[in-house]
Scaffold this motif. Structure first.
Motif, PDB file in Angstrom:
ATOM      1  N   VAL A  20       0.831  -1.207   0.000  1.00 57.72           N
ATOM      2  CA  VAL A  20       0.000   0.000   0.000  1.00 57.72           C
ATOM      3  C   VAL A  20       0.865   1.256   0.000  1.00 57.72           C
ATOM      4  O   VAL A  20       0.451   2.291  -0.518  1.00 57.72           O
ATOM      5  N   HIS A  21       2.058   1.159   0.576  1.00 53.06           N
ATOM      6  CA  HIS A  21       2.957   2.314   0.681  1.00 53.06           C
ATOM      7  C   HIS A  21       4.304   1.977   0.035  1.00 53.06           C
ATOM      8  O   HIS A  21       4.768   0.844   0.093  1.00 53.06           O
ATOM      9  N   ARG A  22       4.949   2.992  -0.523  1.00 51.24           N
ATOM     10  CA  ARG A  22       6.331   2.845  -1.004  1.00 51.24           C
ATOM     11  C   ARG A  22       7.290   3.062   0.167  1.00 51.24           C
ATOM     12  O   ARG A  22       8.320   2.429   0.269  1.00 51.24           O
ATOM     13  N   TYR A  23       6.913   3.994   1.059  1.00 49.01           N
ATOM     14  CA  TYR A  23       7.749   4.273   2.217  1.00 49.01           C
ATOM     15  C   TYR A  23       6.893   4.734   3.386  1.00 49.01           C
ATOM     16  O   TYR A  23       5.750   5.165   3.202  1.00 49.01           O
ATOM     17  N   VAL A  24       7.477   4.617   4.578  1.00 47.33           N
ATOM     18  CA  VAL A  24       6.850   5.131   5.790  1.00 47.33           C
ATOM     19  C   VAL A  24       7.935   5.861   6.577  1.00 47.33           C
ATOM     20  O   VAL A  24       9.034   5.327   6.755  1.00 47.33           O
ATOM     21  N   ILE A  25       7.629   7.071   7.022  1.00 48.45           N
ATOM     22  CA  ILE A  25       8.558   7.831   7.861  1.00 48.45           C
ATOM     23  C   ILE A  25       7.959   7.893   9.263  1.00 48.45           C
ATOM     24  O   ILE A  25       6.778   8.204   9.437  1.00 48.45           O
ATOM     25  N   PHE A  26       8.787   7.548  10.245  1.00 49.07           N
ATOM     26  CA  PHE A  26       8.369   7.507  11.642  1.00 49.07           C
ATOM     27  C   PHE A  26       9.105   8.575  12.431  1.00 49.07           C
ATOM     28  O   PHE A  26      10.257   8.878  12.138  1.00 49.07           O
ATOM     29  N   LYS A  27       8.438   9.111  13.445  1.00 50.81           N
ATOM     30  CA  LYS A  27       9.098  10.054  14.344  1.00 50.81           C
ATOM     31  C   LYS A  27       8.761   9.672  15.772  1.00 50.81           C
ATOM     32  O   LYS A  27       7.791   8.974  16.035  1.00 50.81           O
ATOM     33  N   ILE A  28       9.592  10.139  16.698  1.00 56.89           N
ATOM     34  CA  ILE A  28       9.346   9.899  18.118  1.00 56.89           C
ATOM     35  C   ILE A  28       8.514  11.056  18.654  1.00 56.89           C
ATOM     36  O   ILE A  28       8.908  12.218  18.545  1.00 56.89           O
ATOM     37  N   ASP A  29       7.357  10.710  19.216  1.00 51.51           N
ATOM     38  CA  ASP A  29       6.516  11.692  19.890  1.00 51.51           C
ATOM     39  C   ASP A  29       6.932  11.671  21.355  1.00 51.51           C
ATOM     40  O   ASP A  29       6.626  10.727  22.082  1.00 51.51           O
ATOM     41  N   GLU A  30       7.665  12.696  21.785  1.00 57.88           N
ATOM     42  CA  GLU A  30       8.208  12.711  23.149  1.00 57.88           C
ATOM     43  C   GLU A  30       7.120  12.842  24.208  1.00 57.88           C
ATOM     44  O   GLU A  30       7.286  12.360  25.319  1.00 57.88           O
ATOM     45  N   LYS A  31       5.996  13.481  23.876  1.00 52.46           N
ATOM     46  CA  LYS A  31       4.905  13.598  24.850  1.00 52.46           C
ATOM     47  C   LYS A  31       4.244  12.247  25.101  1.00 52.46           C
ATOM     48  O   LYS A  31       3.958  11.882  26.237  1.00 52.46           O
ATOM     49  N   LYS A  32       4.006  11.484  24.021  1.00 48.90           N
ATOM     50  CA  LYS A  32       3.384  10.159  24.149  1.00 48.90           C
ATOM     51  C   LYS A  32       4.413   9.079  24.488  1.00 48.90           C
ATOM     52  O   LYS A  32       4.048   7.957  24.813  1.00 48.90           O
ATOM     53  N   LYS A  33       5.693   9.414  24.332  1.00 53.28           N
ATOM     54  CA  LYS A  33       6.791   8.475  24.550  1.00 53.28           C
ATOM     55  C   LYS A  33       6.642   7.232  23.679  1.00 53.28           C
ATOM     56  O   LYS A  33       6.760   6.098  24.140  1.00 53.28           O
ATOM     57  N   GLU A  34       6.370   7.483  22.363  1.00 54.68           N
ATOM     58  CA  GLU A  34       6.270   6.365  21.433  1.00 54.68           C
ATOM     59  C   GLU A  34       6.617   6.797  20.020  1.00 54.68           C
ATOM     60  O   GLU A  34       6.585   7.981  19.685  1.00 54.68           O
ATOM     61  N   VAL A  35       6.949   5.797  19.203  1.00 58.39           N
ATOM     62  CA  VAL A  35       7.239   6.028  17.792  1.00 58.39           C
ATOM     63  C   VAL A  35       5.904   6.028  17.048  1.00 58.39           C
ATOM     64  O   VAL A  35       5.109   5.095  17.194  1.00 58.39           O
ATOM     65  N   ILE A  36       5.679   7.088  16.277  1.00 57.12           N
ATOM     66  CA  ILE A  36       4.434   7.225  15.526  1.00 57.12           C
ATOM     67  C   ILE A  36       4.735   7.409  14.034  1.00 57.12           C
ATOM     68  O   ILE A  36       5.860   7.736  13.658  1.00 57.12           O
ATOM     69  N   VAL A  37       3.711   7.205  13.196  1.00 58.15           N
ATOM     70  CA  VAL A  37       3.847   7.428  11.756  1.00 58.15           C
ATOM     71  C   VAL A  37       3.753   8.925  11.502  1.00 58.15           C
ATOM     72  O   VAL A  37       2.805   9.581  11.934  1.00 58.15           O
ATOM     73  N   GLU A  38       4.745   9.455  10.795  1.00 55.84           N
ATOM     74  CA  GLU A  38       4.708  10.868  10.416  1.00 55.84           C
ATOM     75  C   GLU A  38       4.156  11.036   9.009  1.00 55.84           C
ATOM     76  O   GLU A  38       3.368  11.924   8.735  1.00 55.84           O
ATOM     77  N   LYS A  39       4.581  10.148   8.097  1.00 56.71           N
ATOM     78  CA  LYS A  39       4.182  10.296   6.691  1.00 56.71           C
ATOM     79  C   LYS A  39       4.288   8.957   5.984  1.00 56.71           C
ATOM     80  O   LYS A  39       5.148   8.140   6.309  1.00 56.71           O
ATOM     81  N   THR A  40       3.410   8.749   5.020  1.00 59.65           N
ATOM     82  CA  THR A  40       3.507   7.578   4.147  1.00 59.65           C
ATOM     83  C   THR A  40       3.561   8.062   2.709  1.00 59.65           C
ATOM     84  O   THR A  40       3.024   9.122   2.380  1.00 59.65           O
ATOM     85  N   GLY A  41       4.204   7.282   1.866  1.00 59.91           N
ATOM     86  CA  GLY A  41       4.266   7.587   0.444  1.00 59.91           C
ATOM     87  C   GLY A  41       3.550   6.504  -0.333  1.00 59.91           C
ATOM     88  O   GLY A  41       3.728   5.318  -0.058  1.00 59.91           O
ATOM     89  N   GLY A  42       2.741   6.895  -1.278  1.00 60.22           N
ATOM     90  CA  GLY A  42       1.990   5.942  -2.095  1.00 60.22           C
ATOM     91  C   GLY A  42       2.901   5.071  -2.947  1.00 60.22           C
ATOM     92  O   GLY A  42       4.085   5.373  -3.134  1.00 60.22           O
ATOM     93  N   PRO A  43       2.345   3.978  -3.488  1.00 59.83           N
ATOM     94  CA  PRO A  43       3.153   3.031  -4.272  1.00 59.83           C
ATOM     95  C   PRO A  43       3.823   3.644  -5.496  1.00 59.83           C
ATOM     96  O   PRO A  43       4.856   3.152  -5.945  1.00 59.83           O
ATOM     97  N   ALA A  44       3.262   4.720  -6.038  1.00 53.70           N
ATOM     98  CA  ALA A  44       3.832   5.343  -7.237  1.00 53.70           C
ATOM     99  C   ALA A  44       4.923   6.362  -6.918  1.00 53.70           C
ATOM    100  O   ALA A  44       5.601   6.846  -7.827  1.00 53.70           O
TER     101      ALA A  44
END
Length: 161
Positions: free
Chosen positions: A48-72
């Motif tokens: 479904v995605h070509r890539y996924v970029i993750f960032k650390i949310d320091e308030k939630k203290k967890e790694v979250i999805v920041e952005k996804t790139g479509g297959p194209a």
């Protein structure tokens, strides 16, 4: 046998960072959101995605999805989505053709820590990487990059072949 969690506080360049030590594995105590794992599985299994970029949310203290790139989307789209002066984790689904003319796909885990990033994020991402990486089953290759040349498309081609 009883295992104790030990919390250590590191002071580096005026910043404090708590490190938990459980069974001898140092990590930052940062968790991984279920959405992050599910988004990776969508990339891996459903394409479904070509890539996924993750960032650390320091308030939630967890790694979250920041952005996804479509297959194209292209590798250039992916690299343009990474911040120039802050750290991120990313996965990229790299499609290529072998010398035997076979279509293949390999998933790269990229730990992006640009040299111009602040010390605290560098420490936080470095100490959280192994824990996060273990949550993503099926990664073929890992790249640690401090500048764009270390994760150039040619680097991926060389590693995948």
């Amino acid at each position: 046998m009883r295992v104790h969690n030990i919390t250590v506080c590191l002071f580096c360049y005026g910043y404090a960072l708590e490190i938990e030590n459980e069974k001898g594995n140092a990590s930052s105590g940062i968790g991984v959101s279920e959405h992050s794992v599910n988004t990776f599985l969508e990339l891996q299994r459903k394409k479904v995605h070509r890539y996924v970029i993750f960032k650390i949310d320091e308030k939630k203290k967890e790694v979250i999805v920041e952005k996804t790139g479509g297959p194209a989307e292209s590798y250039d789209d992916f690299t343009a989505s990474l911040p120039e002066n802050d750290c991120r984790y990313a996965v990229f689904d790299f499609d290529f053709v072998t010398s035997e003319n076979c279509q293949k796909s390999k998933i790269f885990f990229i730990a992006w820590s640009p040299s111009v990033a602040r010390i605290r994020p560098k420490m936080l991402y470095a100490t959280s990487k192994d824990r996060f990486r273990r949550e993503l089953q099926g990664i073929h290759y890992e790249i640690q990059a401090t500048d764009p040349t270390e994760m150039d498309l040619e680097v991926l081609r060389e590693r995948a072949n």
